[in-house]
Motif scaffolding. Sequence first.
Motif, PDB file in Angstrom:
ATOM      1  N   SER A 111     -22.024  15.979   2.053  1.00  0.00           N
ATOM      2  CA  SER A 111     -21.775  16.933   0.973  1.00  0.00           C
ATOM      3  C   SER A 111     -22.896  16.829  -0.065  1.00  0.00           C
ATOM      4  CB  SER A 111     -20.421  16.653   0.319  1.00  0.00           C
ATOM      5  OG  SER A 111     -20.408  15.378  -0.280  1.00  0.00           O
ATOM      6  N   SER A 112     -22.980  17.821  -0.950  1.00  0.00           N
ATOM      7  CA  SER A 112     -24.030  17.825  -1.965  1.00  0.00           C
ATOM      8  C   SER A 112     -23.941  16.565  -2.818  1.00  0.00           C
ATOM      9  CB  SER A 112     -23.890  19.064  -2.846  1.00  0.00           C
ATOM     10  OG  SER A 112     -24.875  19.082  -3.857  1.00  0.00           O
ATOM     11  N   GLY A 113     -25.015  15.807  -2.895  1.00  0.00           N
ATOM     12  CA  GLY A 113     -25.047  14.556  -3.632  1.00  0.00           C
ATOM     13  C   GLY A 113     -24.926  13.320  -2.770  1.00  0.00           C
ATOM     14  N   SER A 114     -24.607  13.490  -1.484  1.00  0.00           N
ATOM     15  CA  SER A 114     -24.501  12.327  -0.593  1.00  0.00           C
ATOM     16  C   SER A 114     -25.881  11.729  -0.330  1.00  0.00           C
ATOM     17  CB  SER A 114     -23.844  12.721   0.731  1.00  0.00           C
ATOM     18  OG  SER A 114     -22.488  13.059   0.534  1.00  0.00           O
ATOM     19  N   TRP A 115     -25.912  10.404  -0.267  1.00  0.00           N
ATOM     20  CA  TRP A 115     -27.150   9.645  -0.049  1.00  0.00           C
ATOM     21  C   TRP A 115     -26.870   8.652   1.067  1.00  0.00           C
ATOM     22  CZ3 TRP A 115     -28.976   4.662  -0.058  1.00  0.00           C
ATOM     23  CH2 TRP A 115     -30.339   4.462  -0.295  1.00  0.00           C
ATOM     24  N   VAL A 116     -27.707   8.648   2.110  1.00  0.00           N
ATOM     25  CA  VAL A 116     -27.438   7.842   3.303  1.00  0.00           C
ATOM     26  C   VAL A 116     -28.676   7.016   3.671  1.00  0.00           C
ATOM     27  CG1 VAL A 116     -26.702   7.861   5.711  1.00  0.00           C
ATOM     28  CG2 VAL A 116     -25.851   9.633   4.145  1.00  0.00           C
ATOM     29  N   LEU A 117     -28.508   5.718   3.727  1.00  0.00           N
ATOM     30  CA  LEU A 117     -29.561   4.797   4.165  1.00  0.00           C
ATOM     31  C   LEU A 117     -29.266   4.362   5.588  1.00  0.00           C
ATOM     32  CD1 LEU A 117     -31.969   2.806   3.750  1.00  0.00           C
ATOM     33  CD2 LEU A 117     -30.286   1.191   2.802  1.00  0.00           C
ATOM     34  N   ILE A 118     -30.188   4.612   6.513  1.00  0.00           N
ATOM     35  CA  ILE A 118     -29.996   4.283   7.924  1.00  0.00           C
ATOM     36  C   ILE A 118     -31.004   3.209   8.330  1.00  0.00           C
ATOM     37  CG2 ILE A 118     -29.999   5.175  10.293  1.00  0.00           C
ATOM     38  CD1 ILE A 118     -29.367   7.942   9.096  1.00  0.00           C
ATOM     39  N   LYS A 119     -30.494   2.136   8.946  1.00  0.00           N
ATOM     40  CA  LYS A 119     -31.355   1.032   9.390  1.00  0.00           C
ATOM     41  C   LYS A 119     -31.100   0.722  10.868  1.00  0.00           C
ATOM     42  CE  LYS A 119     -31.810  -1.394   4.950  1.00  0.00           C
ATOM     43  NZ  LYS A 119     -31.662  -2.707   4.264  1.00  0.00           N
ATOM     44  N   ASN A 120     -32.070   0.068  11.486  1.00  0.00           N
ATOM     45  CA  ASN A 120     -31.960  -0.383  12.859  1.00  0.00           C
ATOM     46  C   ASN A 120     -31.070  -1.618  12.914  1.00  0.00           C
ATOM     47  OD1 ASN A 120     -32.821  -2.081  15.294  1.00  0.00           O
ATOM     48  ND2 ASN A 120     -33.889  -0.146  15.689  1.00  0.00           N
ATOM     49  N   SER A 121     -30.060  -1.614  13.782  1.00  0.00           N
ATOM     50  CA  SER A 121     -29.098  -2.720  13.835  1.00  0.00           C
ATOM     51  C   SER A 121     -29.739  -4.037  14.264  1.00  0.00           C
ATOM     52  CB  SER A 121     -27.952  -2.384  14.787  1.00  0.00           C
ATOM     53  OG  SER A 121     -27.251  -1.248  14.346  1.00  0.00           O
ATOM     54  N   LYS A 122     -30.736  -4.002  15.149  1.00  0.00           N
ATOM     55  CA  LYS A 122     -31.356  -5.228  15.655  1.00  0.00           C
ATOM     56  C   LYS A 122     -32.390  -5.790  14.695  1.00  0.00           C
ATOM     57  CE  LYS A 122     -30.738  -4.247  20.596  1.00  0.00           C
ATOM     58  NZ  LYS A 122     -31.426  -4.054  21.903  1.00  0.00           N
ATOM     59  N   THR A 123     -33.243  -4.924  14.185  1.00  0.00           N
ATOM     60  CA  THR A 123     -34.356  -5.410  13.365  1.00  0.00           C
ATOM     61  C   THR A 123     -34.070  -5.357  11.864  1.00  0.00           C
ATOM     62  OG1 THR A 123     -35.389  -3.211  13.191  1.00  0.00           O
ATOM     63  CG2 THR A 123     -35.945  -4.558  15.120  1.00  0.00           C
ATOM     64  N   GLY A 124     -33.111  -4.546  11.473  1.00  0.00           N
ATOM     65  CA  GLY A 124     -32.848  -4.376  10.049  1.00  0.00           C
ATOM     66  C   GLY A 124     -33.856  -3.498   9.353  1.00  0.00           C
ATOM     67  N   GLN A 125     -34.803  -2.939  10.118  1.00  0.00           N
ATOM     68  CA  GLN A 125     -35.826  -2.078   9.508  1.00  0.00           C
ATOM     69  C   GLN A 125     -35.231  -0.730   9.077  1.00  0.00           C
ATOM     70  OE1 GLN A 125     -40.260  -2.929  11.067  1.00  0.00           O
ATOM     71  NE2 GLN A 125     -39.014  -1.780  12.494  1.00  0.00           N
ATOM     72  N   ILE A 126     -35.767  -0.187   8.012  1.00  0.00           N
ATOM     73  CA  ILE A 126     -35.346   1.124   7.531  1.00  0.00           C
ATOM     74  C   ILE A 126     -35.791   2.193   8.531  1.00  0.00           C
ATOM     75  CG2 ILE A 126     -35.535   2.821   5.681  1.00  0.00           C
ATOM     76  CD1 ILE A 126     -36.296   0.498   3.823  1.00  0.00           C
ATOM     77  N   GLU A 127     -34.854   3.014   8.958  1.00  0.00           N
ATOM     78  CA  GLU A 127     -35.189   4.145   9.816  1.00  0.00           C
ATOM     79  C   GLU A 127     -35.408   5.413   8.989  1.00  0.00           C
ATOM     80  OE1 GLU A 127     -35.740   4.233  13.099  1.00  0.00           O
ATOM     81  OE2 GLU A 127     -35.497   2.062  13.189  1.00  0.00           O
TER      82      GLU A 127
END
Length: 468
Positions: A111-127
Amino acid sequence: MKKIKRNLVLFFLALVGVAPVSASFDSFKVPSSSSIRKEILDDWLLPSLDELRTKAPEIHRNETGQEFQVRLEETDGFFAVIIAPKVEAEVEVYTENGVEVRVEDEYPADSSGSWVLIKNSKTGQIEKIKMYFTASSNMYIQFSPEKTALGKNSKKTLGDFIIDDLYACKGVKIGIPVEFLYTASFREVFLMTEKTFPWKYADCQKGQFHSKFQMIGVIRKNMGRFVYLEDSCFDEKGELINISDGQKKNLQGEEIENLKDKLPLDDAGFLKWVIDGLVIPVAGNGLYRQPLVVKTMNYNSVGLGGILDEKIDLSFTLDWCRNLAAAAFSLSSGRNYFWNEAGVDVNIEPFASVVCDKGNSQTPGYIKNSGYKISILPALLQVLSSLEPSYCYLAAVKTSFREQGLPEFFAFNKCALLLPFYDDNGRFNCVVFEGGKEYTLKNFIESNENAFVHLSRVLSSSKFYPEP
């Protein structure tokens, strides 16, 4: 390490915090979670997946008191920290007394205003980091660190602008490390990308679609009068004629009685009825048939296309739509224009590629005399609603055919009226009329799967009186 990242983030905020806000930004009115992300930086945005798994969803309030939910979600190979604003949604609840509609609090990730941080489960790196800024969840921006040759994250950040799984821009270089976006507000992100992202595609100012609503209302009031009759339209005097030869329709006594007070038209005749509704209030009569069947494209006379065109008229609805749109433009401008002089063809190229699981694939844009793949219509019409909100579109549909002894060929044999708009809540919608029947855009696309659609623009008007 966490302290270093936090200091970098706060230093970035000090740099951009004094930047002025442009008028374009003000139109978005996006709920802000920036202050919340500053508070939860060490607890939610920097920890490992194992640490986050021990945490339950939390409710936080921003500086204006608006509620956001912070939660963890996992998918195959990735995990996401979602910070989503509260919205009230009507839901159907099954009870012992039947189905009841209740208003419940929800926290959608898109929805408008949503903020999502996605990372790799194995490495923890930011995707990637996704930011949603409109009521239409299919439009958002995302940022990801550029990968090195070894597959590691570099300090360079790339940005994308996505509409309905199509890239309006991709891989735009942003002059900051991606971690700086952990606490950046939408305001700050907008200012950083104001010159590089196509924000004009998301401009959904209210009050620009009144004339379209007027036309939709008039057409709907006449829906019960439409009767499909092949090869039929009204001429300039309101007489029912054959589109194919211009001769008056040969109807018998009982047919005449059954069609009394009806509108017996096919899909091409329906479009003429619509354009006549724009023309009659100004000119006093409808359009003549003959200029509407003038060819707008030619086939090689000795090729398969030329041979088939002599029998089937491969470009009929393309010619019809272009000529109708040119006639409407000529009337409004006070000068006669042919279709190729009136600028009626929609041929913009707002998308570069399509988002898919296995990477990016090229998506065809405008193809001369064919139009666009019908699958990109939702995104294309959304862009057009922002760029030219006063226009509606005559859609000529090109579908494939097979006849015994001949290879597959394509012909423009269907047409429809498209009226795209944003509603009062900023949500995109499009009303489709085909042959006197109303469809959703989704239904229209599904019923013409794999077709091409060529659009001709027509200026909408509140002075719409389509009586023959």
